[in-house]
Motif scaffolding. Structure first.
Motif, PDB file in Angstrom:
ATOM      1  N   ALA A 119       0.823  -1.209   0.000  1.00  0.00           N
ATOM      2  CA  ALA A 119       0.000   0.000   0.000  1.00  0.00           C
ATOM      3  C   ALA A 119       0.855   1.256   0.000  1.00  0.00           C
ATOM      4  CB  ALA A 119      -0.908  -0.008   1.222  1.00  0.00           C
ATOM      5  N   SER A 120       0.543   2.163  -0.909  1.00  0.00           N
ATOM      6  CA  SER A 120       1.190   3.478  -0.939  1.00  0.00           C
ATOM      7  C   SER A 120       0.413   4.377  -1.883  1.00  0.00           C
ATOM      8  CB  SER A 120       2.646   3.370  -1.384  1.00  0.00           C
ATOM      9  OG  SER A 120       2.725   2.971  -2.728  1.00  0.00           O
ATOM     10  N   ALA A 121       0.639   5.676  -1.739  1.00  0.00           N
ATOM     11  CA  ALA A 121      -0.002   6.643  -2.622  1.00  0.00           C
ATOM     12  C   ALA A 121       0.606   6.541  -4.014  1.00  0.00           C
ATOM     13  CB  ALA A 121       0.189   8.054  -2.068  1.00  0.00           C
ATOM     14  N   GLY A 122      -0.160   6.958  -4.993  1.00  0.00           N
ATOM     15  CA  GLY A 122       0.353   6.924  -6.354  1.00  0.00           C
ATOM     16  C   GLY A 122      -0.627   7.511  -7.341  1.00  0.00           C
ATOM     17  N   GLU A 123      -0.330   7.318  -8.602  1.00  0.00           N
ATOM     18  CA  GLU A 123      -1.177   7.784  -9.697  1.00  0.00           C
ATOM     19  C   GLU A 123      -1.516   6.603 -10.586  1.00  0.00           C
ATOM     20  OE1 GLU A 123      -2.358  10.940 -10.399  1.00  0.00           O
ATOM     21  OE2 GLU A 123      -1.562  11.487  -8.425  1.00  0.00           O
ATOM     22  N   ILE A 124      -2.760   6.551 -11.058  1.00  0.00           N
ATOM     23  CA  ILE A 124      -3.179   5.500 -11.980  1.00  0.00           C
ATOM     24  C   ILE A 124      -3.545   6.129 -13.311  1.00  0.00           C
ATOM     25  CG2 ILE A 124      -4.940   3.767 -12.494  1.00  0.00           C
ATOM     26  CD1 ILE A 124      -4.695   2.726  -9.831  1.00  0.00           C
ATOM     27  N   HIS A 125      -3.025   5.526 -14.359  1.00  0.00           N
ATOM     28  CA  HIS A 125      -3.310   5.927 -15.742  1.00  0.00           C
ATOM     29  C   HIS A 125      -4.134   4.782 -16.331  1.00  0.00           C
ATOM     30  CE1 HIS A 125      -2.526   7.550 -19.768  1.00  0.00           C
ATOM     31  NE2 HIS A 125      -2.361   6.301 -20.122  1.00  0.00           N
ATOM     32  N   ILE A 126      -5.332   5.074 -16.818  1.00  0.00           N
ATOM     33  CA  ILE A 126      -6.233   4.068 -17.377  1.00  0.00           C
ATOM     34  C   ILE A 126      -6.310   4.272 -18.877  1.00  0.00           C
ATOM     35  CG2 ILE A 126      -8.566   3.109 -17.341  1.00  0.00           C
ATOM     36  CD1 ILE A 126      -8.837   4.657 -14.583  1.00  0.00           C
ATOM     37  N   GLU A 127      -6.101   3.196 -19.635  1.00  0.00           N
ATOM     38  CA  GLU A 127      -6.277   3.225 -21.090  1.00  0.00           C
ATOM     39  C   GLU A 127      -7.461   2.336 -21.442  1.00  0.00           C
ATOM     40  OE1 GLU A 127      -2.656   2.773 -23.649  1.00  0.00           O
ATOM     41  OE2 GLU A 127      -1.792   2.229 -21.695  1.00  0.00           O
ATOM     42  N   THR A 128      -8.331   2.795 -22.315  1.00  0.00           N
ATOM     43  CA  THR A 128      -9.447   1.982 -22.767  1.00  0.00           C
ATOM     44  C   THR A 128      -9.193   1.523 -24.196  1.00  0.00           C
ATOM     45  OG1 THR A 128     -10.733   3.833 -23.636  1.00  0.00           O
ATOM     46  CG2 THR A 128     -11.053   3.273 -21.301  1.00  0.00           C
ATOM     47  N   SER A 129      -9.915   0.487 -24.595  1.00  0.00           N
ATOM     48  CA  SER A 129      -9.708  -0.072 -25.933  1.00  0.00           C
ATOM     49  C   SER A 129     -10.090   0.904 -27.035  1.00  0.00           C
ATOM     50  CB  SER A 129     -10.483  -1.383 -26.086  1.00  0.00           C
ATOM     51  OG  SER A 129     -11.866  -1.171 -25.826  1.00  0.00           O
ATOM     52  N   ASP A 130     -10.927   1.889 -26.722  1.00  0.00           N
ATOM     53  CA  ASP A 130     -11.291   2.878 -27.745  1.00  0.00           C
ATOM     54  C   ASP A 130     -10.357   4.084 -27.764  1.00  0.00           C
ATOM     55  OD1 ASP A 130     -12.053   4.272 -25.489  1.00  0.00           O
ATOM     56  OD2 ASP A 130     -14.143   4.560 -26.104  1.00  0.00           O
ATOM     57  N   GLY A 131      -9.267   4.023 -26.961  1.00  0.00           N
ATOM     58  CA  GLY A 131      -8.254   5.068 -26.980  1.00  0.00           C
ATOM     59  C   GLY A 131      -8.426   6.156 -25.939  1.00  0.00           C
ATOM     60  N   ALA A 132      -9.504   6.113 -25.159  1.00  0.00           N
ATOM     61  CA  ALA A 132      -9.693   7.121 -24.107  1.00  0.00           C
ATOM     62  C   ALA A 132      -8.701   6.870 -22.972  1.00  0.00           C
ATOM     63  CB  ALA A 132     -11.122   7.071 -23.578  1.00  0.00           C
ATOM     64  N   GLU A 133      -8.310   7.950 -22.298  1.00  0.00           N
ATOM     65  CA  GLU A 133      -7.382   7.844 -21.177  1.00  0.00           C
ATOM     66  C   GLU A 133      -7.943   8.603 -19.984  1.00  0.00           C
ATOM     67  OE1 GLU A 133      -3.450   9.023 -22.267  1.00  0.00           O
ATOM     68  OE2 GLU A 133      -3.362   7.636 -23.944  1.00  0.00           O
ATOM     69  N   TYR A 134      -7.712   8.033 -18.799  1.00  0.00           N
ATOM     70  CA  TYR A 134      -8.167   8.636 -17.556  1.00  0.00           C
ATOM     71  C   TYR A 134      -7.021   8.588 -16.553  1.00  0.00           C
ATOM     72  CZ  TYR A 134     -12.717   7.568 -19.645  1.00  0.00           C
ATOM     73  OH  TYR A 134     -13.780   7.480 -20.494  1.00  0.00           O
ATOM     74  N   HIS A 135      -7.031   9.514 -15.605  1.00  0.00           N
ATOM     75  CA  HIS A 135      -6.016   9.556 -14.551  1.00  0.00           C
ATOM     76  C   HIS A 135      -6.724   9.699 -13.213  1.00  0.00           C
ATOM     77  CE1 HIS A 135      -2.637  10.070 -17.352  1.00  0.00           C
ATOM     78  NE2 HIS A 135      -3.491  10.776 -18.061  1.00  0.00           N
ATOM     79  N   LEU A 136      -6.192   9.059 -12.193  1.00  0.00           N
ATOM     80  CA  LEU A 136      -6.725   9.226 -10.854  1.00  0.00           C
ATOM     81  C   LEU A 136      -5.634   9.013  -9.828  1.00  0.00           C
ATOM     82  CD1 LEU A 136      -7.615   6.183  -9.325  1.00  0.00           C
ATOM     83  CD2 LEU A 136      -8.854   6.191 -11.472  1.00  0.00           C
ATOM     84  N   SER A 137      -5.870   9.498  -8.627  1.00  0.00           N
ATOM     85  CA  SER A 137      -4.903   9.378  -7.539  1.00  0.00           C
ATOM     86  C   SER A 137      -5.249   8.182  -6.666  1.00  0.00           C
ATOM     87  CB  SER A 137      -4.913  10.641  -6.680  1.00  0.00           C
ATOM     88  OG  SER A 137      -4.468  11.739  -7.431  1.00  0.00           O
TER      89      SER A 137
END
Length: 152
Positions: free
Chosen positions: A99-117
């Motif tokens: 467990a630790s803090a970080g950043e998540i980068h999400i890629e979808t199959s249609d090319g969309a990208e999302y970021h979250l903490s």
């Protein structure tokens, strides 16, 4: 190709040219492998790829009082980080281990990208995503984990 031929520069160059022609296919193959190695643009992600080590949807249904279709658990394992996801009816939650803090980068199959903490405890909740496969990359102080593409 005797050394006595090499007293004559023209004969020496002929012998060298013949030797180089004989190794040309090998030289071309070596050059192609070198070019492939240098053009590997995703080496960091490929080497840090987490493997799907558990998917509850592939396990035999356990005899419990709850409906097994209510949730799905996925575990992605790599060194030094792992990621666990729980897919519920209306949300997807997860945790990074250790467990630790970080950043998540999400890629979808249609090319969309999302970021979250990710919180200090490693917990996170994915936003509503379009249908299709996704891949997650999480960066923490400990390291990086990149999941396989998975259909939620």
């Amino acid at each position: 190709m005797a050394p006595e031929r090499w007293d004559d520069d023209d004969l020496l160059f002929e012998d060298l040219a013949e030797a180089l022609r004989a190794t040309a296919p090998l030289a071309q193959e070596i050059a192609e492998h070198a070019e492939d190695a240098l053009s590997w643009q995703t080496i960091d992600e490929d080497l840090l790829q987490a493997i799907l080590t558990f998917d509850s949807s592939l396990e035999p249904a356990a005899e419990t009082r709850s409906d097994p279709a209510e949730s799905r658990v996925l575990v992605f394992t790599s060194a030094p980080l792992s990621m666990e996801l729980e897919v519920l009816h209306d949300e997807v939650v997860g945790q990074i281990l250790p467990a630790s803090a970080g950043e998540i980068h999400i890629e979808t199959s249609d090319g969309a990208e999302y970021h979250l903490s990710v919180s200090e405890s490693g917990f996170f909740e994915l936003p509503s995503l379009p249908a299709g496969a996704i891949r997650l990359r999480c960066d923490t102080a400990t390291g990086r984990v990149v999941t396989d593409w998975v259909q939620l």
